[in-house]
Design a protein around this motif. Structure first.
Motif, short mmCIF file in Angstrom:
data_model
loop_
_atom_site.label_atom_id
_atom_site.label_comp_id
_atom_site.label_asym_id
_atom_site.label_seq_id
_atom_site.Cartn_x
_atom_site.Cartn_y
_atom_site.Cartn_z
N ILE A 212 -11.58 8.20 8.65
CA ILE A 212 -11.40 6.93 7.93
C ILE A 212 -10.45 6.01 8.71
CG2 ILE A 212 -11.93 7.86 5.62
CD1 ILE A 212 -8.93 7.35 4.96
N LYS A 213 -9.54 6.59 9.48
CA LYS A 213 -8.64 5.75 10.28
C LYS A 213 -9.41 5.08 11.43
CE LYS A 213 -4.21 7.70 9.10
NZ LYS A 213 -3.79 6.61 8.23
N GLN B 231 0.84 -1.21 0.00
CA GLN B 231 0.00 0.00 0.00
C GLN B 231 0.87 1.25 0.00
OE1 GLN B 231 -1.97 1.57 3.56
NE2 GLN B 231 -3.93 1.21 2.57
N THR B 232 1.93 1.22 0.82
CA THR B 232 2.78 2.42 0.90
C THR B 232 4.23 2.07 0.57
OG1 THR B 232 3.17 2.01 3.23
CG2 THR B 232 1.37 3.49 2.70
N LYS B 233 4.99 3.09 0.21
CA LYS B 233 6.38 2.83 -0.17
C LYS B 233 7.23 2.57 1.07
CE LYS B 233 7.07 7.75 -0.66
NZ LYS B 233 7.28 8.85 -1.56
N TRP B 234 6.64 2.76 2.23
CA TRP B 234 7.32 2.48 3.49
C TRP B 234 7.96 1.11 3.48
CZ3 TRP B 234 7.17 -1.07 7.41
CH2 TRP B 234 7.78 -0.68 8.62
N PHE B 235 7.27 0.15 2.86
CA PHE B 235 7.76 -1.23 2.83
C PHE B 235 9.12 -1.34 2.17
CE2 PHE B 235 3.45 -2.23 3.86
CZ PHE B 235 3.56 -3.39 4.59
N LYS C 150 0.94 12.89 1.19
CA LYS C 150 0.85 11.85 2.22
C LYS C 150 -0.36 10.99 1.89
CE LYS C 150 2.45 14.05 6.38
NZ LYS C 150 1.90 14.84 7.47
N PHE C 151 -0.18 9.69 2.03
CA PHE C 151 -1.28 8.78 1.74
C PHE C 151 -1.85 8.27 3.05
CE2 PHE C 151 -3.11 4.66 0.79
CZ PHE C 151 -3.74 4.87 -0.43
N HIS C 152 -3.14 8.48 3.28
CA HIS C 152 -3.78 7.98 4.49
C HIS C 152 -4.75 6.87 4.10
CE1 HIS C 152 -2.29 11.61 6.51
NE2 HIS C 152 -2.75 12.29 5.48
N GLY C 153 -4.41 5.65 4.46
CA GLY C 153 -5.28 4.53 4.12
C GLY C 153 -6.28 4.28 5.24
N GLY C 154 -7.48 3.87 4.86
CA GLY C 154 -8.46 3.43 5.87
C GLY C 154 -8.15 1.99 6.20
N GLY C 155 -7.08 1.79 6.97
CA GLY C 155 -6.54 0.45 7.21
C GLY C 155 -5.64 0.06 6.05
N ARG C 156 -5.00 -1.08 6.19
CA ARG C 156 -4.16 -1.54 5.07
C ARG C 156 -4.20 -3.05 4.98
NH1 ARG C 156 1.76 -0.35 5.14
NH2 ARG C 156 1.46 1.49 6.43
N GLU C 157 -4.03 -3.55 3.76
CA GLU C 157 -3.95 -5.00 3.59
C GLU C 157 -2.48 -5.37 3.49
OE1 GLU C 157 -5.77 -3.13 1.07
OE2 GLU C 157 -3.78 -2.67 0.30
N PHE D 131 -9.39 5.77 1.12
CA PHE D 131 -8.12 6.44 1.41
C PHE D 131 -8.31 7.94 1.25
CE2 PHE D 131 -6.94 8.01 -2.77
CZ PHE D 131 -7.66 7.19 -3.64
N ILE D 132 -7.37 8.68 1.81
CA ILE D 132 -7.34 10.12 1.55
C ILE D 132 -5.92 10.49 1.16
CG2 ILE D 132 -7.50 12.43 2.58
CD1 ILE D 132 -9.92 11.40 4.16
N LEU D 133 -5.81 11.20 0.07
CA LEU D 133 -4.50 11.68 -0.35
C LEU D 133 -4.40 13.15 0.05
CD1 LEU D 133 -2.03 10.60 -1.98
CD2 LEU D 133 -2.89 11.99 -3.86
N GLU D 134 -3.32 13.46 0.77
CA GLU D 134 -3.10 14.85 1.22
C GLU D 134 -1.96 15.42 0.38
OE1 GLU D 134 -2.05 14.98 5.37
OE2 GLU D 134 -1.74 17.14 5.36
N ILE D 135 -2.24 16.48 -0.35
CA ILE D 135 -1.22 17.06 -1.23
C ILE D 135 -0.76 18.39 -0.64
CG2 ILE D 135 -0.72 17.85 -3.58
CD1 ILE D 135 -3.54 16.01 -3.95
N MET D 136 0.56 18.49 -0.42
CA MET D 136 1.10 19.70 0.22
C MET D 136 1.42 20.76 -0.83
SD MET D 136 1.13 18.07 3.00
CE MET D 136 1.33 16.40 3.55
N TYR D 137 1.14 21.98 -0.48
CA TYR D 137 1.41 23.14 -1.34
C TYR D 137 0.95 22.94 -2.78
CZ TYR D 137 3.63 25.98 2.16
OH TYR D 137 3.84 26.78 3.25
N PRO D 138 -0.33 22.60 -2.96
CA PRO D 138 -0.81 22.44 -4.34
C PRO D 138 -0.95 23.80 -5.02
CG PRO D 138 -2.65 22.31 -2.82
CD PRO D 138 -1.41 22.46 -1.98
#
Ligand SMILES: [Zn+2]
Length: 428
Positions: A308-309, A209-213, A243-250, A263-270
């Motif tokens: 959503i979290k 889900q995220t690049k964290w992995f 920033k990607f905010h998932g409503g949980g993750r698989e 999910f909600i995508l938060e875009i900084m300084y658009p």
């Protein structure tokens, strides 16, 4: 009151705004600048006769008033002081900033060419000594009708910008905050993030889900869901980061089908805020090339991120699993599974596979029911309905009995393979 005004003008050099501001809350529909101007004119009319008679003290007030840039006193001054030129002096309180507001406006208006915004908020940073000097005069002359210089500056900018931008002023949730900095000069901006809500379905296994992995030992994943969605939005909005905010993750190897995961995508300084979400949806799905699908994109808010979290923790989820068992599956196994896992609370210690990251904690989650079907001698098809936040793989294989009860121990057989899909996330 005029005694106080004359007292102030005999001692301090104040611009029209700074003088008028000391009487701001007197309810006459004039700006501070207009009030200041009128008070200077009234002062001159009151002391006119004494000036003409050559009173030194009153003549010095005339000089002070002319030095504040009060042009209307020019003729009188020239007559009395025989055309001696008098330099304009800086205002004692504001050091001229009240007259510089207009100059900054054209700079600020340029913002519109760079950023897309529907509403704004404006603030002013004012040097401490200005605030201090204003207080000093108020104390000295016991003035009680004043307002703060910040308030006046904020109001002035707000009025002018509202007119010029043709946009709303918004103090609760502005798209952009403009802060005029009178300490360093110029202005600063804060652009509020853009929040986009959506849902995704994930059609493949092996996509995190995220690049964290990627930073962990699972370095084999070239892409993640957040990158597929986030990078495209970043390009379209010309934002700085997301920033990607998932409503949980698989898990990486679990698919999410059915009604999808929010999910909600938060875009900084658009720089761009007005987006054609339908067409973005199509473009992302084309680019994702069957890995994922996004849908239901809409504008959202910071508040929804928390929501959503929270929802992910309590919403009811349905999983579909195909599992391989060591040995053969009996009809008794199936009925044991279905009977045991009916409205039961599962006690689950943090799975060994994530314990390093998450810490060892006991969590209790509900399983509502499991429907089991035999596919072959050693293959089972399971439909598991449970509370969000339950580790489903551990419910199946038991995780060395760290999850209790678990399917493996209920049937007394080892689970050797699990293929898992999220098939429904119930909205609350
Ligand atoms: Zn001033």
């Amino acid at each position: 009151m005029m005694d106080k005004v004359i007292g102030i003008l005999s001692k301090y050099n104040l611009c029209d705004s700074c003088l008028g501001r000391q009487f701001a809350t007197i309810e006459i529909d004039l700006t501070n600048r207009e009030k200041g101007h009128i008070l200077k004119a009234a002062t001159l009319m009151i002391i006119y006769e004494e000036i003409v008679k050559g009173d030194k003290e009153k003549t010095s007030i005339l000089k002070n008033i002319v030095a504040t840039g009060f042009k209307e006193a020019g003729v009188l001054y020239e007559k009395i002081c025989e055309k001696k030129k008098l330099e304009k002096r800086e205002c004692f309180i504001c050091k001229g900033i009240m007259e510089k507001c207009e100059d900054l406006i054209s700079d600020i208006l340029y913002l519109e060419k760079i950023y897309d915004f529907d509403n704004f908020l404006i603030g002013n940073k004012v040097p401490e000594d200005i605030l201090y000097k204003e207080d000093l005069i108020r104390l000295e002359f016991k003035l009680k009708y004043g307002e703060s210089i910040k308030r006046e500056l904020n109001r002035t900018f707000r009025r002018i910008l509202q007119n010029k931008f043709g946009k709303e002023y918004n103090s609760n949730n502005p798209d952009i905050v403009i802060i005029v900095n009178w300490i360093k000069g110029g202005y600063e901006i804060q652009v509020s993030p853009l929040y986009i809500y959506g849902k995704y379905r994930k059609y493949v296994r092996g996509l995190p889900q995220t690049k964290w992995f990627r930073k962990s030992n699972l370095s084999t994943y070239k892409r993640s869901i957040e990158e597929i969605i986030g990078k495209y939005f970043l390009k379209i909005t010309e934002g700085v980061s997301y920033k990607f905010h998932g409503g949980g993750r698989e898990d990486v190897d679990v698919r999410t089908l059915g009604n999808g995961r929010p999910f909600i995508l938060e875009i900084m300084y658009p720089r761009k805020r007005h987006l054609d979400l339908k067409s973005i949806e199509k473009r992302i799905n084309k680019y994702a090339n069957g890995l994922i699908e996004v849908f239901d994109l809409k504008y959202s808010s910071k508040l929804m991120v928390q929501r959503i979290k929270k929802m992910a923790e309590i919403s009811i989820k349905t999983y579909h699993a195909i599992i391989d068992i060591e040995g053969t599956i009996s009809d008794e196994d199936i009925s044991k599974i279905e009977k045991t896992f009916r409205n039961i609370m599962i006690e689950q210690w943090t799975p060994l596979r994530v314990i390093k990251r998450r810490g060892n904690k006991l969590r209790k989650k509900q399983v509502y029911n499991i429907k089991a079907k035999k596919i072959s001698e050693s293959k089972l098809d399971l439909l598991i309905k449970c509370q969000g936040g339950l580790y489903v793989k551990e419910l199946i294989h038991g995780d060395n009995d760290r999850t209790k009860p678990n399917i493996s121990s209920v049937i007394g057989k080892k689970v050797v393979k699990i293929e898992l899909d999220v098939v429904n996330i119930e909205e609350i």
